[in-house]
Design an enzyme around this catalytic site. Structure first.
Site, PDB file in Angstrom:
ATOM      1  N   TYR A   1      25.211  15.449  -9.418  1.00 47.50           N
ATOM      2  CA  TYR A   1      24.638  14.371 -10.206  1.00 47.50           C
ATOM      3  C   TYR A   1      23.351  14.850 -10.882  1.00 47.50           C
ATOM      4  CZ  TYR A   1      22.403   9.926 -11.264  1.00 47.50           C
ATOM      5  OH  TYR A   1      21.784   8.880 -11.893  1.00 47.50           O
TER       6      TYR A   1
ATOM      7  N   SER B   1      -8.535  -1.081   1.953  1.00 45.63           N
ATOM      8  CA  SER B   1      -8.122  -2.406   2.419  1.00 45.63           C
ATOM      9  C   SER B   1      -8.642  -3.521   1.505  1.00 45.63           C
ATOM     10  CB  SER B   1      -8.673  -2.606   3.837  1.00 45.63           C
ATOM     11  OG  SER B   1      -8.282  -3.855   4.339  1.00 45.63           O
TER      12      SER B   1
ATOM     13  N   HIS C   1       5.624  -6.194   0.231  1.00 48.65           N
ATOM     14  CA  HIS C   1       6.203  -7.459   0.692  1.00 48.65           C
ATOM     15  C   HIS C   1       7.138  -7.978  -0.395  1.00 48.65           C
ATOM     16  CE1 HIS C   1       3.823  -8.587   4.443  1.00 48.65           C
ATOM     17  NE2 HIS C   1       3.497  -7.343   4.146  1.00 48.65           N
TER      18      HIS C   1
ATOM     19  N   ASP D   1      24.356   5.554  -3.103  1.00 46.56           N
ATOM     20  CA  ASP D   1      23.652   6.633  -3.809  1.00 46.56           C
ATOM     21  C   ASP D   1      22.335   6.999  -3.118  1.00 46.56           C
ATOM     22  OD1 ASP D   1      25.422   7.133  -5.886  1.00 46.56           O
ATOM     23  OD2 ASP D   1      24.540   5.617  -7.206  1.00 46.56           O
TER      24      ASP D   1
ATOM     25  N   ASN E   1       0.839  -1.199   0.000  1.00 42.76           N
ATOM     26  CA  ASN E   1       0.000   0.000   0.000  1.00 42.76           C
ATOM     27  C   ASN E   1       0.872   1.246   0.000  1.00 42.76           C
ATOM     28  OD1 ASN E   1       0.561   0.355   3.025  1.00 42.76           O
ATOM     29  ND2 ASN E   1      -0.522  -1.603   2.976  1.00 42.76           N
TER      30      ASN E   1
ATOM     31  N   SER F   1      -6.594   0.916   4.216  1.00 40.93           N
ATOM     32  CA  SER F   1      -5.623  -0.168   4.417  1.00 40.93           C
ATOM     33  C   SER F   1      -5.477  -0.498   5.894  1.00 40.93           C
ATOM     34  CB  SER F   1      -4.271   0.291   3.855  1.00 40.93           C
ATOM     35  OG  SER F   1      -3.242  -0.479   4.402  1.00 40.93           O
ATOM     36  N   SER F   2      -5.286  -1.786   6.185  1.00 40.36           N
ATOM     37  CA  SER F   2      -5.103  -2.171   7.594  1.00 40.36           C
ATOM     38  C   SER F   2      -3.808  -1.586   8.167  1.00 40.36           C
ATOM     39  CB  SER F   2      -5.125  -3.692   7.739  1.00 40.36           C
ATOM     40  OG  SER F   2      -4.213  -4.268   6.843  1.00 40.36           O
ATOM     41  N   ASP F   3      -2.888  -1.149   7.312  1.00 38.03           N
ATOM     42  CA  ASP F   3      -1.628  -0.559   7.777  1.00 38.03           C
ATOM     43  C   ASP F   3      -1.719   0.961   7.980  1.00 38.03           C
ATOM     44  OD1 ASP F   3      -0.094  -2.960   7.787  1.00 38.03           O
ATOM     45  OD2 ASP F   3      -0.057  -2.874   5.600  1.00 38.03           O
TER      46      ASP F   3
ATOM     47  N   HIS G   1       8.632  -8.992   9.209  1.00 30.43           N
ATOM     48  CA  HIS G   1       7.505  -8.480   8.419  1.00 30.43           C
ATOM     49  C   HIS G   1       7.978  -8.033   7.027  1.00 30.43           C
ATOM     50  CE1 HIS G   1       3.764  -5.604   8.384  1.00 30.43           C
ATOM     51  NE2 HIS G   1       3.922  -6.261   7.263  1.00 30.43           N
TER      52      HIS G   1
ATOM     53  N   HIS H   1       4.518   0.620   1.595  1.00 35.20           N
ATOM     54  CA  HIS H   1       4.782  -0.659   2.266  1.00 35.20           C
ATOM     55  C   HIS H   1       4.559  -1.771   1.250  1.00 35.20           C
ATOM     56  CE1 HIS H   1       4.875  -3.966   4.965  1.00 35.20           C
ATOM     57  NE2 HIS H   1       3.575  -4.216   4.881  1.00 35.20           N
TER      58      HIS H   1
HETATM   59 ZN    ZN Z   1       2.717  -5.992   5.519  1.00 35.36          ZN
END
Ligand code: ZN
Length: 234
Positions: A230, A46, A98, A121, A30, A75-77, A172, A96
């Site tokens: 840069y 979610s 996975h 960098d 998310n 989202s649950s987060d 996690h 976030h």
């Molecule tokens: Zn997660």
């Protein structure tokens, strides 16, 4: 007129970048986008797959955790994102995922050493990994405590979140942030590549040393220092 239209669009565009960059399958990730003037952020709803998202499905949440505009649950987060916006001033987007290699390092509960310039960098120090969360914190308010754990990890080690935009939550996975939602996804993609490179490096030579400090500083400073050169001017 929807006063959150552009914020929802920013969050939507950043969210659909997750499957494009192969950073998560199904709903395993998310992104949120923060508007400091309105003190609200737009976040993925979610459990909705990326193909079904549209800008209007983004959920608007304020810094006290109240949903101020939405037809869907956030989202649950969300609580983790909220803690980071409150505590890390100046950040405008959080991602976030996975993604596989970053999760592998998080599961091994290891910070990622600076082995090469790809890492340097984007950060002049190792990518931190939090300790594993205690039982009480998990039972209390898991997602909020995940945010607290990240903040504590940075405070204890005196890490500046403006200069290190990535963290691994032990057991996690990764959270990354940036000056925009899009930049937070960019950092998630960079983190995944850096974790993959570090893993391959150690598989070739388990005792690989970190990159010498003078090369780390050179790469960090030429992109982010006072006299950065840069890229293109203007
Ligand atoms: Zn997660």
């Amino acid at each position: 007129m929807d006063i959150y239209k552009s914020l929802k669009e920013e969050a939507y565009e950043a969210n659909i970048e997750i499957p494009r960059r192969n950073l998560a399958i199904y709903t395993w990730g998310n992104v949120s986008a923060f508007d400091p003037e309105k003190s609200v952020f737009a976040i993925k709803p979610s459990g909705v797959v990326y193909e079904k998202l549209c800008p209007d499905s983004m959920v608007i949440v304020d810094l006290d955790g109240r949903v101020v505009d939405s037809k869907l649950n956030p989202s649950s987060d969300t609580e983790t994102h909220r803690v980071l916006y409150r505590e890390f001033s100046g950040i405008r987007g959080i991602t976030h995922t996975h993604s596989v290699y970053a999760v592998a390092w998080a599961q091994a509960r290891l910070p990622v050493p600076v082995f090469g310039t790809t890492h340097a960098d984007h950060g002049a120090e190792e990518i931190p990994c939090t300790p594993i969360m205690g039982k009480e914190a998990v039972q209390n308010n898991y997602e909020l405590e995940t945010g607290n754990l990240i903040v504590e990890t940075f405070q204890k080690s005196n890490i500046n979140p403006a200069e290190m935009c990535m963290v691994l939550v032990a057991g996690h996975g990764p959270f990354t942030w940036g000056k925009t939602a899009a930049q937070s996804v960019y950092h998630a993609a960079v983190l995944e590549e850096v974790c993959k490179m570090a893993h391959l490096t150690l598989s070739l030579k388990a005792q690989t040393e970190s990159l010498p400090e003078h090369i780390i500083r050179k790469h960090w400073e030429r992109k982010h220092g006072k006299n950065a050169y840069y890229g293109q001017k203007g």
